[in-house]
Design a protein around this motif. Sequence first.
Motif, PDB file in Angstrom:
ATOM      1  N   PRO A  77      -6.224 -13.674 -11.813  1.00 18.36           N
ATOM      2  CA  PRO A  77      -7.602 -13.263 -11.504  1.00 18.36           C
ATOM      3  C   PRO A  77      -7.869 -11.770 -11.629  1.00 18.36           C
ATOM      4  N   PHE A  78      -6.843 -10.976 -11.920  1.00 12.78           N
ATOM      5  CA  PHE A  78      -7.009  -9.523 -11.889  1.00 12.78           C
ATOM      6  C   PHE A  78      -7.276  -8.971 -13.288  1.00 12.78           C
ATOM      7  N   ASP A  79      -7.548  -7.669 -13.343  1.00 11.76           N
ATOM      8  CA  ASP A  79      -7.784  -7.007 -14.634  1.00 11.76           C
ATOM      9  C   ASP A  79      -6.509  -7.046 -15.472  1.00 11.76           C
ATOM     10  N   SER A  80      -6.704  -7.068 -16.797  1.00 11.13           N
ATOM     11  CA  SER A  80      -5.556  -7.150 -17.700  1.00 11.13           C
ATOM     12  C   SER A  80      -5.933  -6.529 -19.030  1.00 11.13           C
ATOM     13  N   GLY A  81      -4.932  -6.355 -19.875  1.00  7.56           N
ATOM     14  CA  GLY A  81      -5.156  -5.766 -21.186  1.00  7.56           C
ATOM     15  C   GLY A  81      -3.843  -5.611 -21.921  1.00  7.56           C
ATOM     16  N   ILE A  82      -3.840  -4.731 -22.911  1.00  4.86           N
ATOM     17  CA  ILE A  82      -2.680  -4.541 -23.774  1.00  4.86           C
ATOM     18  C   ILE A  82      -2.176  -3.107 -23.621  1.00  4.86           C
ATOM     19  N   ALA A  83      -0.902  -2.948 -23.334  1.00  8.52           N
ATOM     20  CA  ALA A  83      -0.305  -1.618 -23.202  1.00  8.52           C
ATOM     21  C   ALA A  83      -0.184  -0.954 -24.564  1.00  8.52           C
TER      22      ALA A  83
END
Length: 637
Positions: free
Chosen positions: A317-323
């Motif tokens: 449910p939290f924020d996410s993305g690509i490193a």
Amino acid sequence: MSQSPLEPTDPRQAAGYLNAIDRWSRLVQAGSSHSGHERNCVFLNITGGRFANISAISGLDFIDDARAVASVDWDQDGDLDLWLSNRTGPQVRLLRNDAANDTASIALRLVGRSVNRDAIGSRVELFTVGNARPRVRLLSAGNGFLSQGSKWVHFGLGDATEIDRAVVHWPAGESETFDGLRAGHRYRLVQGVGQAEAVPARKGRVTLSPSVLAPQQGSARAGVRLASRPPTPVLRYRDWDGNDRVVEQPAGRPLLLNLWASWCGPCAAELAEFARRRGDLDERGVDVLALSVDGLGDERSSDPDVLREFLRQLEFPFDSGIATTEIVDKLELLFARLFGRHISFPVPVSFLIDGAGNLAVIYKGRVEVDDLLVDLGQLDADRIDLRGWAAPFPGRWYTPPVRADGSLLAREYLRAGYAEDAEPLLRAELQAGGDAETRQLLATALSVLGRNAEAERRYREALALDPDSVRAHYNLGLLLATDERPQDAVDHFEAALRLDPVHAEAHFAIAGALLQIGRAVDAVAHYRSALGLNPGWGLAANALARQLAAGADPRVRDVPVAVKFAEQVCRATEYRVPELLDTLAVAYAAAGRFDEAVATARKAMELAAGADRTEYAKKIEARLELFAAGRTWTEPN
């Protein structure tokens, strides 16, 4: 590795030494070692200045990364045993000497009265019957790297069986003779007594059994809590739509930054637990940002749609993305500065950032939410409490908390090209009363960021505090040259060269500034100096060749030498650098070798065009047309 400088006034030798120390330090930080995976060596003195390698038969040729050896008659059987300390496990080894002849030695323990009690600095001479030449031992306070052997002075006697006397030369200068000594015994020699006191050997024999070293399994999980919290750098990542984003925190809210990979089982379990415990995390007011490292450093898939679906199935449910490579690089730099070791992070790895934007905890491996909740409760503790929280074991502190020096981390950021992260650290150091070096580093960061006016002011502040700073004069000269103030730049380059005449980069830089103010003869002299100090420097050789071939001032021209230098640097770079080929074409034309000039210019133009350097390719093409018409090129004033 360069030897330590012998003379403090030899800056060239000092520069080589400091450069070697820096490279050595970085190898150690990367996990290298002086002697890792090299067996210990033992050499036997066979007289006549010769030694035999007895490493294998001695039993001492362990593959440990050994650091020191200390000798002591541990079992008091008349021969010396050895303790070895190692950087790797086992950290200590006891090697017992089981030589058969227990009468072929004598041990003496010195006791000082008017000198230091351990009689450190004494010289002992032992005379045996029938031999006028004594055996000699010196009693020192250390005989290895961070090690100290026994203070018992041990003499091996070989074939000698009777002792005539021992003469002790005490550190204060007086000598004292002790008689009545017998082989195979131990004696205490007290300064001023003149009589040896026999010391009985330990009753019974020491029974020692070799132990089997069980391999230690490293833990896949660890939490490193920081008592002194460094500010986190600017951290950029990409969202699922490919947009660049910056990690941001609402004021006062802590953030858990998590790096994960879709192929990592512990990562999936950790992310799933975060999802299940969302209520606990929300209640404690912590945000979570999970960034995928898929595709960084390997060939695994990094399709954003696949990764987003992975998180969706976990109901994350939290924020996410690509490193990005940058975010990992910055965090590894920060870790290396904190712990003196540069490593590649495993996954999962998480970073707990407090509400002020400072790094508080590093979690290696999967972090349990319960542990995270405990750590969140410590984020607002005062500095003294934080030290107890961060220490891996209980104890008592005898020193007050020490403020971390941010300039050290700032220097690493600058070296890696992250001036935006170095600047706030250096400003904080300046507010704490920073020195000339701090101002010089801040000026360097500002110049990289294009804020030249303040950079110049900071350089001048640094020079006001330290007028003899070669680096500040040199860097200010570079800044002024960039601002098209060549005469001012020359003044500071000259100041740097007065302080350090063998500064090759300053010779090269002042040459460029001198050309701008019409002093071509002086410029060529400095190009020659730069090349003399660094004979393999292709950039200096190319600049010199260009002036010798086509300088606006005919006094500096020397076409044969220009051709030689230009050919040398092109051969060294396998004729693949357009700037160098351009200069070679100019030199060939100046020598009347127009066919070669045309062919060389054409190759330079093709290389430039192939690298999408269209404007530069057009300039080369204009010169090529001159050469094709049998005309030469002259550098503009």
